[in-house]
Design a protein around this motif. Structure first.
Motif: not given
Length: 278
Positions: A167-169, A230-236, A262-267, A269-271
């Motif tokens: 929930k917090a993430r 989602i705020h992931h502790p490792q990925a951001g 797109e344009n959020t940097g998520t791609n 970060l996931l990679e």
């Protein structure tokens, strides 16, 4: 018991739709200083719908009466129900075909292969009870190994409302939770003969104040798409658009895929997260 529960759902749904409308919305002139009832009164709904007050009162009291589709359509117009709410009303009144439930709970190897081929896109399959039945590696990387958790913790609603870390993430948690609950409510109406649904609702009402309050609103939606941050502790910070697809003829299983916006940097970060987990 199931028919009683369905009639109560119908009664509560009508009441919540009635109380959200004001006489002003309907072009009615009233003396507001003498008015204690929030929203429309029963007699106003009955009059605007062209039905008798005793008949409408019986509906809101959950009595065992038969209602024609013509009467229901009149209520749809009076209560200004949207398409999802209209469908929900018809289901509760048994004027919509209920699903033919099968007991096959297996996931085919082909579906698991599809999940695995999605690579860095998190994806999983849920059954009609909203339990995660299959998932890919990226889902495990983000959410933990589903093989290592209790069965109830595989349930999507339980995870969103009861698991504190999960929930917090979720940065936009309230938006995600309310949309999810409205969609679940539509599904709940179709499966009221399955006591498991009511047991889950009872547990969540007992343990979550937010669930209890929002469940009482009777909001419904067939929309199964949206955005999740989602705020992931490792990925951001990870920003997704999620889409849901039916993957079985009976509708028993659906696949939910999270696509990076797109344009959020998520791609990237996931990679990076994917590479670090290999």
């Amino acid at each position: 018991m199931n028919s009683e529960r369905r009639r109560k759902e119908l009664a509560d749904f009508l009441r919540t739709r009635r109380t959200r409308l004001s006489p002003h919305d309907m072009g009615l002139r009233v003396e507001t200083s003498r008015r204690r009832t929030p929203g429309l009164r029963r007699e106003e709904v009955a009059s605007l719908s062209g039905i008798s007050l005793p008949w409408y009162t019986a509906l809101e009291q959950g009595r065992d009466i038969q209602v024609s589709e013509q009467v229901l359509e009149s209520l749809v117009r009076t209560l200004r129900l949207n398409d999802d709410e209209r469908n929900h009303l018809l289901v509760l009144a048994n004027h919509s075909i209920l699903p033919n439930i099968t007991e096959d709970g297996s996931i085919s190897p082909a579906l698991q292969q599809i999940l695995d081929k999605l690579g860095t896109y998190p994806a999983y399959i849920i059954d009609r009870r909203w339990n995660v039945s299959a998932w890919n590696k990226m889902t495990s990387t983000l959410c933990g190994d589903f093989n290592q958790i209790a069965e109830i913790e595989r349930n999507i609603l339980w995870r969103v409302f009861m698991m504190r870390d999960n929930k917090a993430r979720i940065v936009n948690w309230e938006n995600v939770a309310t949309m999810l609950l409205a969609h679940f409510r539509s599904r709940y109406a179709l499966h009221m003969n399955d006591s498991w649904y009511q047991d889950l609702v009872n547990m969540l009402c007992d343990r979550s104040e937010e669930f209890r309050e929002w469940w009482g609103r009777h909001d419904v939606s067939r929309n199964s798409e949206g955005e999740k941050v989602i705020h992931h502790p490792q990925a951001g910070l990870l920003t997704f658009r999620y889409n849901t697809f039916t993957v079985s003829e009976s509708g028993e299983f659906v696949m939910r895929v999270y696509t990076p916006i797109e344009n959020t940097g998520t791609n990237q970060l996931l990679e990076d997260l994917w590479q670090g987990s290999r």
